[in-house]
Structures are given as C-alpha cells and as structure tokens.
Motif scaffolding. Structure first.
Motif, PDB file in Angstrom:
ATOM      1  N   VAL A 194      42.025   9.807  27.651  1.00  0.00           N
ATOM      2  CA  VAL A 194      42.309   9.737  28.923  1.00  0.00           C
ATOM      3  C   VAL A 194      42.916   8.756  29.400  1.00  0.00           C
ATOM      4  CG1 VAL A 194      40.729   9.434  31.067  1.00  0.00           C
ATOM      5  CG2 VAL A 194      39.874  10.937  28.830  1.00  0.00           C
ATOM      6  N   VAL A 195      42.924   7.414  28.766  1.00  0.00           N
ATOM      7  CA  VAL A 195      43.989   6.351  29.255  1.00  0.00           C
ATOM      8  C   VAL A 195      44.744   6.168  27.715  1.00  0.00           C
ATOM      9  CG1 VAL A 195      43.941   3.767  29.467  1.00  0.00           C
ATOM     10  CG2 VAL A 195      42.171   5.276  30.544  1.00  0.00           C
ATOM     11  N   VAL A 196      45.948   6.146  28.034  1.00  0.00           N
ATOM     12  CA  VAL A 196      46.880   6.094  27.100  1.00  0.00           C
ATOM     13  C   VAL A 196      47.291   4.663  26.663  1.00  0.00           C
ATOM     14  CG1 VAL A 196      49.272   6.764  26.358  1.00  0.00           C
ATOM     15  CG2 VAL A 196      47.968   8.365  27.639  1.00  0.00           C
ATOM     16  N   THR A 197      47.133   4.335  25.606  1.00  0.00           N
ATOM     17  CA  THR A 197      47.565   2.795  25.424  1.00  0.00           C
ATOM     18  C   THR A 197      48.962   2.816  24.299  1.00  0.00           C
ATOM     19  OG1 THR A 197      45.184   2.292  25.019  1.00  0.00           O
ATOM     20  CG2 THR A 197      46.850   0.867  23.911  1.00  0.00           C
ATOM     21  N   VAL A 198      49.819   2.053  25.177  1.00  0.00           N
ATOM     22  CA  VAL A 198      50.908   1.932  24.521  1.00  0.00           C
ATOM     23  C   VAL A 198      51.304   0.410  23.945  1.00  0.00           C
ATOM     24  CG1 VAL A 198      53.657   2.150  24.938  1.00  0.00           C
ATOM     25  CG2 VAL A 198      52.098   3.539  26.054  1.00  0.00           C
ATOM     26  N   THR A 199      51.576   0.453  22.742  1.00  0.00           N
ATOM     27  CA  THR A 199      51.806  -0.970  22.062  1.00  0.00           C
ATOM     28  C   THR A 199      53.462  -1.115  21.796  1.00  0.00           C
ATOM     29  OG1 THR A 199      49.645  -0.988  20.724  1.00  0.00           O
ATOM     30  CG2 THR A 199      51.463  -2.445  20.174  1.00  0.00           C
ATOM     31  N   THR A 200      53.941  -2.329  22.383  1.00  0.00           N
ATOM     32  CA  THR A 200      55.271  -2.583  22.326  1.00  0.00           C
ATOM     33  C   THR A 200      55.571  -3.824  21.622  1.00  0.00           C
ATOM     34  OG1 THR A 200      55.745  -3.861  24.123  1.00  0.00           O
ATOM     35  CG2 THR A 200      55.444  -1.544  24.740  1.00  0.00           C
ATOM     36  N   SER A 201      56.705  -4.336  21.174  1.00  0.00           N
ATOM     37  CA  SER A 201      57.168  -5.352  20.722  1.00  0.00           C
ATOM     38  C   SER A 201      56.908  -6.623  21.567  1.00  0.00           C
ATOM     39  CB  SER A 201      58.515  -5.379  20.252  1.00  0.00           C
ATOM     40  OG  SER A 201      59.325  -5.311  21.185  1.00  0.00           O
ATOM     41  N   GLY A 202      56.441  -6.381  22.799  1.00  0.00           N
ATOM     42  CA  GLY A 202      56.341  -7.332  24.024  1.00  0.00           C
ATOM     43  C   GLY A 202      54.934  -7.253  24.303  1.00  0.00           C
ATOM     44  N   ARG A 233      60.109  -3.709  32.098  1.00  0.00           N
ATOM     45  CA  ARG A 233      60.124  -4.574  31.166  1.00  0.00           C
ATOM     46  C   ARG A 233      61.073  -4.317  29.905  1.00  0.00           C
ATOM     47  NH1 ARG A 233      57.300  -6.543  34.377  1.00  0.00           N
ATOM     48  NH2 ARG A 233      55.290  -7.148  34.289  1.00  0.00           N
ATOM     49  N   ASP A 234      62.107  -4.675  29.869  1.00  0.00           N
ATOM     50  CA  ASP A 234      63.205  -4.327  28.774  1.00  0.00           C
ATOM     51  C   ASP A 234      62.981  -5.273  27.468  1.00  0.00           C
ATOM     52  OD1 ASP A 234      63.932  -6.516  29.984  1.00  0.00           O
ATOM     53  OD2 ASP A 234      66.079  -6.102  30.080  1.00  0.00           O
ATOM     54  N   GLY A 235      63.755  -4.998  26.496  1.00  0.00           N
ATOM     55  CA  GLY A 235      63.504  -5.757  25.388  1.00  0.00           C
ATOM     56  C   GLY A 235      61.952  -5.462  24.740  1.00  0.00           C
ATOM     57  N   HIS A 236      61.239  -4.114  25.082  1.00  0.00           N
ATOM     58  CA  HIS A 236      59.966  -3.829  24.712  1.00  0.00           C
ATOM     59  C   HIS A 236      59.900  -2.588  23.885  1.00  0.00           C
ATOM     60  CE1 HIS A 236      58.498  -7.020  27.117  1.00  0.00           C
ATOM     61  NE2 HIS A 236      57.357  -6.544  27.258  1.00  0.00           N
ATOM     62  N   LYS A 237      60.202  -2.492  22.530  1.00  0.00           N
ATOM     63  CA  LYS A 237      60.502  -1.230  21.850  1.00  0.00           C
ATOM     64  C   LYS A 237      58.886  -0.898  21.326  1.00  0.00           C
ATOM     65  CE  LYS A 237      61.837   0.369  17.483  1.00  0.00           C
ATOM     66  NZ  LYS A 237      62.780   1.277  17.833  1.00  0.00           N
ATOM     67  N   VAL A 238      58.636   0.518  21.541  1.00  0.00           N
ATOM     68  CA  VAL A 238      57.400   1.067  21.597  1.00  0.00           C
ATOM     69  C   VAL A 238      57.247   1.154  20.075  1.00  0.00           C
ATOM     70  CG1 VAL A 238      56.023   2.991  21.831  1.00  0.00           C
ATOM     71  CG2 VAL A 238      57.357   2.190  23.846  1.00  0.00           C
ATOM     72  N   THR A 239      56.097   0.782  19.404  1.00  0.00           N
ATOM     73  CA  THR A 239      55.573   0.688  18.161  1.00  0.00           C
ATOM     74  C   THR A 239      54.517   1.773  18.060  1.00  0.00           C
ATOM     75  OG1 THR A 239      54.230  -1.103  18.396  1.00  0.00           O
ATOM     76  CG2 THR A 239      56.601  -1.611  17.698  1.00  0.00           C
ATOM     77  N   ASP A 240      53.641   2.134  19.138  1.00  0.00           N
ATOM     78  CA  ASP A 240      52.522   2.689  18.941  1.00  0.00           C
ATOM     79  C   ASP A 240      52.125   3.525  20.282  1.00  0.00           C
ATOM     80  OD1 ASP A 240      50.041   4.038  16.970  1.00  0.00           O
ATOM     81  OD2 ASP A 240      49.059   2.804  18.284  1.00  0.00           O
ATOM     82  N   ILE A 241      51.586   4.867  20.095  1.00  0.00           N
ATOM     83  CA  ILE A 241      51.211   5.332  21.333  1.00  0.00           C
ATOM     84  C   ILE A 241      49.828   5.930  20.922  1.00  0.00           C
ATOM     85  CG2 ILE A 241      51.361   7.332  22.893  1.00  0.00           C
ATOM     86  CD1 ILE A 241      54.206   7.034  22.684  1.00  0.00           C
ATOM     87  N   LYS A 242      48.733   5.675  21.536  1.00  0.00           N
ATOM     88  CA  LYS A 242      47.134   6.079  21.235  1.00  0.00           C
ATOM     89  C   LYS A 242      46.876   6.969  22.492  1.00  0.00           C
ATOM     90  CE  LYS A 242      45.277   3.004  17.953  1.00  0.00           C
ATOM     91  NZ  LYS A 242      46.375   2.301  17.624  1.00  0.00           N
ATOM     92  N   LEU A 258      59.324   1.063  30.707  1.00  0.00           N
ATOM     93  CA  LEU A 258      59.497   0.390  29.267  1.00  0.00           C
ATOM     94  C   LEU A 258      60.804   0.717  28.795  1.00  0.00           C
ATOM     95  CD1 LEU A 258      56.125   0.628  27.545  1.00  0.00           C
ATOM     96  CD2 LEU A 258      56.920  -1.576  28.880  1.00  0.00           C
ATOM     97  N   GLU A 259      61.537  -0.332  28.450  1.00  0.00           N
ATOM     98  CA  GLU A 259      62.796   0.049  27.889  1.00  0.00           C
ATOM     99  C   GLU A 259      62.896  -0.863  26.378  1.00  0.00           C
ATOM    100  OE1 GLU A 259      66.462   0.818  26.151  1.00  0.00           O
ATOM    101  OE2 GLU A 259      65.642   1.991  27.948  1.00  0.00           O
ATOM    102  N   GLN A 260      63.527  -0.399  25.325  1.00  0.00           N
ATOM    103  CA  GLN A 260      63.401  -0.960  24.140  1.00  0.00           C
ATOM    104  C   GLN A 260      64.461  -1.930  23.908  1.00  0.00           C
ATOM    105  OE1 GLN A 260      64.437   1.325  20.430  1.00  0.00           O
ATOM    106  NE2 GLN A 260      65.432   2.812  21.443  1.00  0.00           N
ATOM    107  N   PHE A 261      65.771  -1.944  24.496  1.00  0.00           N
ATOM    108  CA  PHE A 261      66.792  -2.738  24.408  1.00  0.00           C
ATOM    109  C   PHE A 261      66.803  -3.543  25.890  1.00  0.00           C
ATOM    110  CE2 PHE A 261      68.244   1.016  22.132  1.00  0.00           C
ATOM    111  CZ  PHE A 261      67.951   0.640  20.863  1.00  0.00           C
TER     112      PHE A 261
END
Length: 377
Positions: free
Chosen positions: A220-228, A208-217, A40-43
């Motif tokens: 055992v399974v990590v959930t990553v929320t992004t702008s996309g 996936r670029d243009g995906h800025k990470v907004t939350d990490i939970k 993942l890349e935010q820009f």
C-alpha cells in the motif's frame, strides 16, 4: 544535485524512478497536480548513459499510426507551454519530407494521416521532388509528402528545462492560446501573481540524482531503497529505460524489450561508455547519404550513440503492474518517444493517480503480449 523539499511525514505521493525525458515529464505533471513528487536518477545529472541526451530529436505530426497522430497535436501544445514556462526556445521548425513509393501502404498511411488531421504540407511526385529539391535524388523513384510542422527539439536543453521547472515550481497555471501546430514560439512570462516559491509549495517537486535504486518493496506504501537513502510513497512510476527489467525482475515481471543502438547493434546499459566497435547503423546512414544526397560527404562529422529500448511491435508500454496497481510502468519507447514525452508524462501521471487516461490505452497495454498477465485494476 539534491533539490526540493521533503514531504510532510516523509511520505511522498509518488516516486518516479528514472529522470530521462519520460520520467521527468511524469514527475512534472504530477508536481503540477499538487502531488508530493520525488524524481530519482541513478547517475549524476547531466549524463549521456541513457536515451534522452544529445543535441536534437525530431518532432513531427506525420505518423502512420492514428493513436500517435492524435497525441501529437497535444504534444506540440505542451512543448509550447514548457517553452513559455522556461523562457527558452526548445523547438526549431524545419519541415520534413517522407519518401516512399506510391504503392507502399505505409507511405499511403502517412499521406492519409496528414490530410485527415489538416497538417500543412503537400504531396510531390518523383519529378516534382527533384525539381523542388535538386539536392535530393530519389534513388528508388520515390514520391514524397511534406510535413510543414516538423522540426527539431533541442534535446539536452529540453530535458534541463523540464527538470528545472519541476524543481523551481515555475509553472504556468493558466491556459496558453495555441493553434493546431507550432510555427515559431516566443517565451511567455509566468503570471506575476504567483511567485516561484508559492508555486513550489503548491507543487512539491524534488529531484535526487546519483541515487541508484537497489530495492523496491511493494505494498500500500511502496518503499524504495537507493544508494543515497530510503524513500516511501503511495505510488511508484518506473521509467528506467534499458534498466526497466532489472527493476521489475524482483517484482515478478519481465517485459519483451530489446536493448540496442538504433535498430542494430545490441547494447549493454552497464557498459554504456564503451561505444560499439563497428556500428551497422552508421553504415546505413552512409549508404543513404551516398544514394539520396549525393552532394554531401557521407562520413559523419559527429557520432553520438543512443540506446533504444524496443518492443516487438514498436508501440510503447504504459500500464500498471499486473499485481501491484500502485506501480506504473512506462517503457519500450522504441526510438520515437522523445517528441511524445509531454503527453506520455501526463498519461503516466493519470495512471498513477487512478484516473481515466486522456487517450485510449489499448495500444500500450501489457496484455497485448500473450505471455504477460493483464495489469492490475
């Protein structure tokens, strides 16, 4: 840019956050191991907002610290492998001079390291240095030692190459014959029996670029929320450069990182497009050129700013999160990480997989900072 396939059941083996050179190589090594990997890349790519852009970076075997000197031998080999896979030249050998007083302990460590590791080069007295290189004026009477293997890496080209290999899956899966150092590389074609499509199915890389990470939970399974979108994985690797502490704060961790331009002007990564008004670093270079290279014009023809993410001891941070063992952190590359990125990426992939790393990790552990808790096991 959105490339690569979704994993079975929409659960990745590993998500890597940050597609600079360190994160890209971590994803590359994970994909080569057959791991379903999302980078993942935010820009939008390519960009000049981080620390991996630009025309060139230095590469050298000369290192006063033994742990880096040991890693550089493999780093040259892995750069050569990437050149062969990508079919493009990434390295140009130029040689390098290290100047210093014979009484300087750090200069002596450079000399001893080059000799110990059998790196081609020679020591030059101040008189021999002036005779061999009349354009150099050792302003302080310095001696020199040469590193014959040193040169430049074409930085932008190298970053594109590793990202394209991750996406295309065009990996060499057989060993390359390599010497103790690289002395001019020629592209080697991938073996004919493995098509890019077969390699991609085996390697499972996605970017996936243009995906800025907004939350990490964490869990055992990590959930990553992004702008996309929202993504899930068994493990997470954070290689976010100057944005590292922003991602770690909600996870209860802050690293002792200094964000600046080179070693001087403080930098705000959120205002990356605004160049510093007066750069002390450029003046340092002007003064050096005037004193040591008097035949050159000291004014730079092109100025590009690169953010440094420095640790107090200038050693990298490569470790697991103190609480969440399936979250791995790569940070604090302190202005000398690009050349070592192939090895750093491999180490991060080994940490993510729960394997014993190929090198001693003591210089890179979080616990060397007394205010931080030890990493999770």
């Amino acid at each position: 840019m959105a490339a690569g396939r979704e994993p079975h059941g929409s659960l990745y083996d590993t998500i890597v956050v940050g597609a600079g050179i360190q994160g890209s190589f971590a994803a590359y090594h994970l994909a080569k191991r057959g791991q379903e990997t999302l980078l993942l890349e935010q820009f939008p790519l390519p960009h000049s907002r981080g620390s991996s852009h630009g025309q060139s970076r230095i590469i050298r075997r000369a290192y006063p610290q033994e742990h880096y000197a040991l890693m550089m031998a493999e780093s040259y080999q892995l750069w050569e492998r990437l050149e062969a896979e990508a079919g493009t030249r990434l390295y140009r050998q130029t040689g390098m001079l290290v100047l210093g007083a014979d009484t300087d302990p750090e200069f002596q460590r450079y000399c001893q390291s080059l000799e110990r590791h059998g790196v081609p080069g020679e020591r030059l007295t101040p008189e021999a240095l002036c005779g061999r290189f009349p354009g150099i004026r050792p302003h302080g009477g310095e001696a020199a030692v040469s590193d014959g293997t040193a040169g430049i890496l074409h930085a932008d080209r190298a970053l594109r190459a590793v990202q394209r290999q991750l996406q295309a899956g065009n990996f060499l899966l057989h060993p390359l014959p390599v010497g103790p150092y690289v002395a001019g590389l020629m592209p080697v074609p991938a073996p004919a029996e493995l098509s890019p499509q077969d390699a991609f199915r085996r390697c499972g890389g996605a970017l996936r670029d243009g995906h800025k990470v907004t939350d990490i939970k964490p869990g055992v399974v990590v959930t990553v929320t992004t702008s996309g979108g929202v993504y899930r994985a068994k493990s997470l690797v954070i290689t976010a450069g100057p944005w590292t502490n922003q991602l770690l704060a909600p996870l209860g961790l802050q690293l002792p990182l200094q964000i600046c331009y080179h070693w001087g002007s403080p930098a705000d990564p959120e205002e990356r497009d605004r160049a510093p008004e007066a750069s002390a670093d450029v003046q340092i270079l002007r003064d050096f050129v005037s004193k040591y290279l008097p035949g050159l014009v000291p004014e730079p023809a092109v100025v590009e700013h690169c953010m440094y993410t420095n640790t107090p001891d200038e050693d990298f941070i490569l470790d697991r999160h103190p609480t969440f063992s399936n979250i791995v952190i790569g940070a604090g590359f302190s202005g000398h990480g690009f050349k070592l990125a192939p090895v750093v990426g491999r180490l991060l992939s080994q940490l993510s997989a729960g394997e014993e790393p190929s090198y001693t990790m003591e210089p890179f552990r979080l616990r060397r900072f007394s205010a931080l808790p030890p990493a999770a096991l």
